[in-house]
Design an enzyme around this catalytic site. Structure first.
Site, PDB file in Angstrom:
ATOM      1  N   LYS A 124       0.838  -1.192   0.000  1.00 52.33           N
ATOM      2  CA  LYS A 124       0.000   0.000   0.000  1.00 52.33           C
ATOM      3  C   LYS A 124       0.878   1.249   0.000  1.00 52.33           C
ATOM      4  O   LYS A 124       1.942   1.272   0.632  1.00 52.33           O
ATOM      5  CB  LYS A 124      -0.885  -0.049   1.248  1.00 52.33           C
ATOM      6  CG  LYS A 124      -1.960   1.003   1.371  1.00 52.33           C
ATOM      7  CD  LYS A 124      -2.789   0.699   2.634  1.00 52.33           C
ATOM      8  CE  LYS A 124      -3.877   1.714   2.883  1.00 52.33           C
ATOM      9  NZ  LYS A 124      -4.673   1.360   4.083  1.00 52.33           N
ATOM     10  N   SER A 206      -9.472   1.264   3.353  1.00 53.72           N
ATOM     11  CA  SER A 206      -8.659   2.102   2.493  1.00 53.72           C
ATOM     12  C   SER A 206      -7.631   1.331   1.667  1.00 53.72           C
ATOM     13  O   SER A 206      -7.044   1.878   0.735  1.00 53.72           O
ATOM     14  CB  SER A 206      -7.940   3.163   3.337  1.00 53.72           C
ATOM     15  OG  SER A 206      -7.011   2.566   4.231  1.00 53.72           O
ATOM     16  N   SER A 230      -9.773  -1.192   7.333  1.00 51.41           N
ATOM     17  CA  SER A 230      -9.111  -0.936   6.049  1.00 51.41           C
ATOM     18  C   SER A 230      -8.372  -2.126   5.450  1.00 51.41           C
ATOM     19  O   SER A 230      -7.949  -2.068   4.297  1.00 51.41           O
ATOM     20  CB  SER A 230      -8.155   0.253   6.179  1.00 51.41           C
ATOM     21  OG  SER A 230      -8.894   1.440   6.323  1.00 51.41           O
TER      22      SER A 230
END
Length: 557
Positions: A124, A206, A230
């Site tokens: 990420k 996310s 997330s």
């Protein structure tokens, strides 16, 4: 041809001549590769290939890590900004091919370091990687584009030490979905990511790009981060196994923060076994993150939790009140799963509700903690950067930057909001903040998860993944989600605003939740359930979202 034309630029400390050894090995590899191309080899399907399958192919010489990187790059090229434009990957690693070649040579000379040797992984874009490698670390924001981090994030260092190749940076909900009321999967740099299961579907966030990329085989697996949902939510929406570790099991050093009290980093993969391999690689103490000093003296080898009979004799509690408003199709599939789990030898206690449920529902402590933490900790993160071309120093600067660059960041009509930033900027570290931290621990852990486990004498809690994150988030406790099912084919396709909240064949998961540092047990329960059901492959991504490139298209070409 493949890796045969790559130059040798390796710095291995050997007492004998590395050049002659390397040259001999490269020519041997060329011969082996050409011989292999002449024979029939069954390559693993990269849509579903496990880390162990890839490792076996590498060991047998059927393909190299260079081949793997090339194949994954081609797959990303097919669907990221072309075709269905899933926007899962912000950027690929310009150094990946060179690193793969080094790891191929190291394998030839010394053997593999372990199960992740030469395996490409996405991370990420809030997880720092050294700029000299050629990638940015920006949380998806133009405000940090070109910034220079002082070092790799600790989890990135541990991935590299295990022999993994960081293939690229995954798109995310910008600032880990902490800027404002903006659709999941959007970042200024990456645009709007969407689901590979429902066209223009919500990928959730996310860790949106990590979820998409792992789901359709754009890498062998991915790292995400979670503050509240997330990892678990995008794993739920993208038909994945996701592990949200106990806060403090994996270091957050070098990870763009929201809150030190809730942030954690974990794997998002297609199988429990792959998630266990990655978690084992990244877990451990780190002097730069004092929360990790609370973890057990010896972190278990999570790959040893992979036992198909692990649910025998286990007691699992179902906190029914948590999912009274959940989609009826999901509840129906969840209820059916209870019979499967009973058949595997577990006792189900249903209901096993939180004794403080009403207080949990009413509490606003989490908002106070996260808003206050973010303002302080994002400034600390930026202050440690070696260079920030935009000159931003704190949250007030980020708000101003977005206004000044509204055409890139506050994009009409869906992505204009930064209310979370503004609320955070208006906070102060005061007694109410410290009281909220203590109240969250009490509500989520002491009188929440721990009290429920004790009251009903259960080993873990079991629930649909889409309702699993809240109590565990404020407690800092672990969750493991596994694919459970898919919405029916006759589900109404929701309007795209800009993503669709639901649609036919949208995946959903089942979650195992436990007390602090109970990952080993949760992984074992999840593995037993996964092996009994194999739900993931009961529905594939929609055809246009499935990349066509396979290793057969790369090896020997």
């Amino acid at each position: 041809m493949g890796s045969c034309s790559l130059s040798v630029s390796f710095k291995l400390s050997l007492k004998f001549s590395i050049f002659s050894v390397a040259l001999a090995l490269i020519w041997a590899a060329c011969g082996a590769q050409e011989s292999m191309a002449a024979n029939s080899v069954t390559f693993p399907d990269l849509y579903e290939a496990s880390i162990s399958e890839l490792q076996k192919g590498l060991e047998k010489g059927h393909f190299t890590s260079v081949d793997l990187v090339k194949a994954y790059f081609a797959r990303i090229e097919e669907v990221n900004l072309q075709g269905p434009t899933l926007r899962a990957v912000l950027e690929t690693n310009p150094s990946a091919l060179a690193q793969a070649a080094e790891l191929d040579l190291e394998r030839k000379i010394f053997g593999a370091r372990g199960p992740l040797h030469g395996i490409p992984i996405l991370v990420k874009d809030n997880i720092a990687t050294v700029a000299i490698e050629g990638m940015n670390t920006t949380a998806g924001s133009f405000a940090l584009l070109g910034s220079i981090v002082p070092r790799d994030a600790h989890v990135a260092t541990k991935l590299r030490a295990a022999g993994a190749i960081i293939l690229g940076k995954a798109n995310l909900s910008e600032w880990a979905h902490f800027r404002g009321n903006v659709p999941s999967g959007f970042s200024g740099r990456g645009g709007q990511a969407t689901s590979p299961y429902v066209p223009l579907g919500d990928p959730s966030g996310s860790s949106s790009g990590s979820g998409i990329g792992s789901a359709i085989g754009l890498a062998a697996g991915a790292l995400g981060s979670e503050t509240d949902g997330s990892i678990i939510s995008p794993s739920n929406n993208n038909n994945l196994v996701g592990i949200k570790p106990t806060v403090g099991l994996t270091s957050r050093a070098g990870v763009i923060p929201i809150s030190s009290h809730q942030d954690t980093v974990g794997p998002m993969t297609r199988s429990v076994a792959d998630a266990a391999i990655i978690l084992h690689a990244i877990a451990g103490k780190d002097p730069r993150d004092n929360f990790t000093l609370a973890q057990p003296a010896v972190v278990p080898d999570y790959t040893k939790a992979l036992k198909a009979d692990a649910l025998r004799g286990v007691r699992l509690g179902v906190p029914r009140k948590l999912f009274t408003r959940t989609n009826t199709a999901i509840v129906s599939a969840f209820n059916a799963s209870l019979d499967t789990i009973r058949g595997l030898g577990a006792t189900i206690v249903d209901p096993a509700d939180f004794p403080d449920f009403d207080e949990l529902e009413a509490s606003n402590n989490e908002t106070i903690v996260l808003d206050t933490d973010f303002k302080v900790q994002v400034e600390e993160y930026i202050s440690e950067l070696l260079h920030v071309p935009t000159g931003v120093k704190n949250l007030a600067d980020l708000i101003a930057f977005n206004i000044a660059h509204a055409d890139e960041e506050l994009v009409e009509p869906f992505w204009t909001d930064q209310s979370e930033f503004i609320a955070s900027e208006n906070t102060t570290v005061n007694q109410a903040f410290f009281d909220a931290i203590a109240a969250d621990k009490d509500l989520g852990a002491t009188r929440g998860i721990d009290a429920t486990l004790k009251m009903f004498a259960v080993d873990a809690l079991l629930m649909p993944s889409n309702v699993a994150s809240g109590p565990a988030a404020i407690a800092g406790y672990p969750i493991v989600t596994v694919p459970l099912g898919f919405l029916p084919a006759n589900t109404t396709l929701a309007p795209a605003r800009p993503t669709r909240s639901s649609g036919p064949n949208q995946p959903f998961g089942i979650a195992f939740v436990g007390t602090a540092f109970s990952e080993f047990e949760l992984i074992s329960f999840a593995f037993a359930y996964e092996q009994a059901t194999h739900n993931r492959l009961k529905q594939l991504a929609f055809p246009e979202a499935i990349p066509k490139t396979q290793l057969v298209d790369i090896v020997g070409k």
